[in-house]
Design a protein around this motif. Structure first.
Motif, mmCIF file in Angstrom:
data_model
loop_
_atom_site.group_PDB
_atom_site.id
_atom_site.type_symbol
_atom_site.label_atom_id
_atom_site.label_comp_id
_atom_site.label_asym_id
_atom_site.label_seq_id
_atom_site.Cartn_x
_atom_site.Cartn_y
_atom_site.Cartn_z
ATOM 1 N N PHE A 1 47.345 12.190 4.081
ATOM 2 C CA PHE A 1 48.493 13.039 4.398
ATOM 3 C C PHE A 1 48.185 14.518 4.155
ATOM 4 N N LEU A 2 47.674 14.846 2.968
ATOM 5 C CA LEU A 2 47.401 16.232 2.606
ATOM 6 C C LEU A 2 46.347 16.246 1.511
ATOM 7 N N LYS A 3 45.319 17.039 1.690
ATOM 8 C CA LYS A 3 44.255 17.100 0.692
ATOM 9 C C LYS A 3 43.530 18.434 0.769
ATOM 10 N N PRO A 4 42.960 18.880 -0.367
ATOM 11 C CA PRO A 4 42.095 20.059 -0.316
ATOM 12 C C PRO A 4 40.747 19.691 0.267
ATOM 13 N N CYS A 5 40.180 20.586 1.049
ATOM 14 C CA CYS A 5 38.873 20.375 1.668
ATOM 15 C C CYS A 5 38.035 21.620 1.373
ATOM 16 N N LEU A 6 36.911 21.451 0.697
ATOM 17 C CA LEU A 6 36.093 22.585 0.298
ATOM 18 C C LEU A 6 35.438 23.223 1.517
ATOM 19 N N ASP A 7 35.697 24.503 1.696
ATOM 20 C CA ASP A 7 35.213 25.249 2.853
ATOM 21 C C ASP A 7 33.765 25.683 2.616
ATOM 22 N N TRP A 8 32.846 25.319 3.522
ATOM 23 C CA TRP A 8 31.430 25.584 3.277
ATOM 24 C C TRP A 8 31.074 27.067 3.343
ATOM 25 N N SER A 9 31.834 27.862 4.088
ATOM 26 C CA SER A 9 31.500 29.287 4.185
ATOM 27 C C SER A 9 32.204 30.120 3.115
ATOM 28 N N GLU A 10 33.419 29.741 2.740
ATOM 29 C CA GLU A 10 34.175 30.493 1.743
ATOM 30 C C GLU A 10 33.991 29.942 0.329
ATOM 31 N N ARG A 11 33.550 28.684 0.234
ATOM 32 C CA ARG A 11 33.369 27.997 -1.054
ATOM 33 C C ARG A 11 34.686 27.893 -1.825
ATOM 34 N N ARG A 12 35.770 27.819 -1.096
ATOM 35 C CA ARG A 12 37.102 27.587 -1.658
ATOM 36 C C ARG A 12 37.817 26.604 -0.758
ATOM 37 N N ASN A 13 38.946 26.103 -1.205
ATOM 38 C CA ASN A 13 39.623 25.040 -0.463
ATOM 39 C C ASN A 13 40.487 25.552 0.686
ATOM 40 N N HIS A 14 40.462 24.782 1.778
ATOM 41 C CA HIS A 14 41.501 24.885 2.796
ATOM 42 C C HIS A 14 42.178 23.513 2.846
ATOM 43 N N ILE A 15 43.256 23.387 3.586
ATOM 44 C CA ILE A 15 43.973 22.108 3.591
ATOM 45 C C ILE A 15 43.523 21.236 4.758
ATOM 46 N N ALA A 16 43.438 19.938 4.462
ATOM 47 C CA ALA A 16 43.059 18.941 5.462
ATOM 48 C C ALA A 16 44.106 17.834 5.464
ATOM 49 N N GLY A 17 43.845 16.804 6.252
ATOM 50 C CA GLY A 17 44.801 15.706 6.372
ATOM 51 C C GLY A 17 45.724 15.904 7.558
ATOM 52 N N SER A 18 46.715 15.031 7.672
ATOM 53 C CA SER A 18 47.611 15.103 8.829
ATOM 54 C C SER A 18 48.394 16.412 8.866
ATOM 55 N N ILE A 19 48.740 16.961 7.688
ATOM 56 C CA ILE A 19 49.465 18.237 7.656
ATOM 57 C C ILE A 19 48.587 19.364 8.173
ATOM 58 N N GLY A 20 47.331 19.391 7.749
ATOM 59 C CA GLY A 20 46.405 20.408 8.238
ATOM 60 C C GLY A 20 46.232 20.331 9.742
ATOM 61 N N ALA A 21 46.138 19.105 10.272
ATOM 62 C CA ALA A 21 45.974 18.916 11.714
ATOM 63 C C ALA A 21 47.219 19.367 12.473
ATOM 64 N N LEU A 22 48.395 19.046 11.939
ATOM 65 C CA LEU A 22 49.639 19.432 12.605
ATOM 66 C C LEU A 22 49.826 20.946 12.598
ATOM 67 N N LEU A 23 49.440 21.594 11.515
ATOM 68 C CA LEU A 23 49.522 23.061 11.463
ATOM 69 C C LEU A 23 48.625 23.691 12.532
ATOM 70 N N LEU A 24 47.405 23.190 12.632
ATOM 71 C CA LEU A 24 46.486 23.722 13.644
ATOM 72 C C LEU A 24 47.033 23.486 15.047
ATOM 73 N N ASN A 25 47.490 22.279 15.316
ATOM 74 C CA ASN A 25 48.029 21.961 16.642
ATOM 75 C C ASN A 25 49.216 22.850 16.996
ATOM 76 N N LYS A 26 50.057 23.113 15.997
ATOM 77 C CA LYS A 26 51.228 23.969 16.216
ATOM 78 C C LYS A 26 50.795 25.383 16.579
ATOM 79 N N MET A 27 49.806 25.907 15.859
ATOM 80 C CA MET A 27 49.354 27.275 16.117
ATOM 81 C C MET A 27 48.656 27.401 17.474
ATOM 82 N N ILE A 28 47.991 26.336 17.901
ATOM 83 C CA ILE A 28 47.385 26.347 19.230
ATOM 84 C C ILE A 28 48.463 26.256 20.311
ATOM 85 N N ALA A 29 49.425 25.355 20.095
ATOM 86 C CA ALA A 29 50.505 25.169 21.065
ATOM 87 C C ALA A 29 51.339 26.437 21.231
ATOM 88 N N GLU A 30 51.501 27.195 20.137
ATOM 89 C CA GLU A 30 52.298 28.430 20.183
ATOM 90 C C GLU A 30 51.460 29.638 20.603
#
Length: 226
Positions: free
Chosen positions: A167-196
């Motif tokens: 559902f929602l999890k931290p995902c360590l970003d390989w370039s920033e070396r800090r977390n971004h969000i993953a899981g279904s919430i992360g996917a829905l956020l991305l899809n929303k921003m693309i759709a808009e």
């Protein structure tokens, strides 16, 4: 378990198979021919490597008409590949000579099906600062206020929870070396921003383009100034 781990590690460690897995982080399905071009190898050789990855259940294949398309067998494979990139030593950069502009792939990109790079991390920081999501025991949760925020934003939390995936999890970003969000919430956020039309995909790359509208909305919703 040890034997299985060694077998999986040796599969991923092969340069050609590593190139296949890295290409598939794009989130799209690819034909064997496309993967052969990406890995700079022959059709015969790519077939052998794909067979091994299929046998190990790291990939799955779908047939459409005369073509076969390969993708990750599940999203956890993508997360593992992205996490491995964090083992790559980060190059030392002098603060005096640090470039102002990030390479596009490090600035804003997709990490399989969610947003990553400098913008993905900044978005996550904003959600944490606004207490839309909260961090507990190295995990993320949506706060009661966050549930209202996501509803206003047009994301159905209940439907996201029903998906057969994380559902929602931290995902360590390989370039920033800090977390971004993953899981279904992360996917829905991305899809929303693309759709808009805040973000647009680029051809043959995981780098994303931020539109003029996206700049305004990122500032308005997440206080991300570009």
């Amino acid at each position: 378990m040890e034997d299985q781990f060694i077998k999986t590690a040796s599969l991923i460690g092969d340069p050609t198979r590593a190139s296949i897995l890295w290409t598939l982080l794009d989130g799209r399905a690819f034909t064997a021919t496309e993967l052969a071009v990406s890995a700079n190898t022959s059709p015969q050789n790519i077939s052998m490597h794909l067979g091994k990855l299929l046998e190990a259940d790291l990939l799955c294949v779908e047939k459409q008409g005369r073509h076969k398309y390969y993708r990750f067998s599940n999203k956890e494979v993508a997360y593992a590949v992205e996490a491995m990139a964090n083992l790559v030593p980060k190059p030392e950069v002098s603060l005096k000579n640090k470039p102002e502009n990030y390479p596009p792939i490090k600035f804003c990109r997709t990490c399989y099906d969610h947003l990553a790079g400098k913008i993905g991390v900044a978005l996550t920081d904003s959600l944490l600062e606004q207490k839309i999501i909260i961090e507990k025991n190295n995990a993320y949760e949506i706060s009661p206020e966050g549930e209202k925020w996501f509803s206003r934003f047009g994301i159905n939390i209940e439907e996201a929870q029903k998906q057969k995936r994380i559902f929602l999890k931290p995902c360590l970003d390989w370039s920033e070396r800090r977390n971004h969000i993953a899981g279904s919430i992360g996917a829905l956020l991305l899809n929303k921003m693309i759709a808009e039309d805040w973000l647009r995909r680029t051809k043959d790359s995981r780098a994303m383009i931020i539109t003029g509208k996206g700049e305004k909305e990122l500032l308005k919703n997440f206080k991300i100034a570009l």
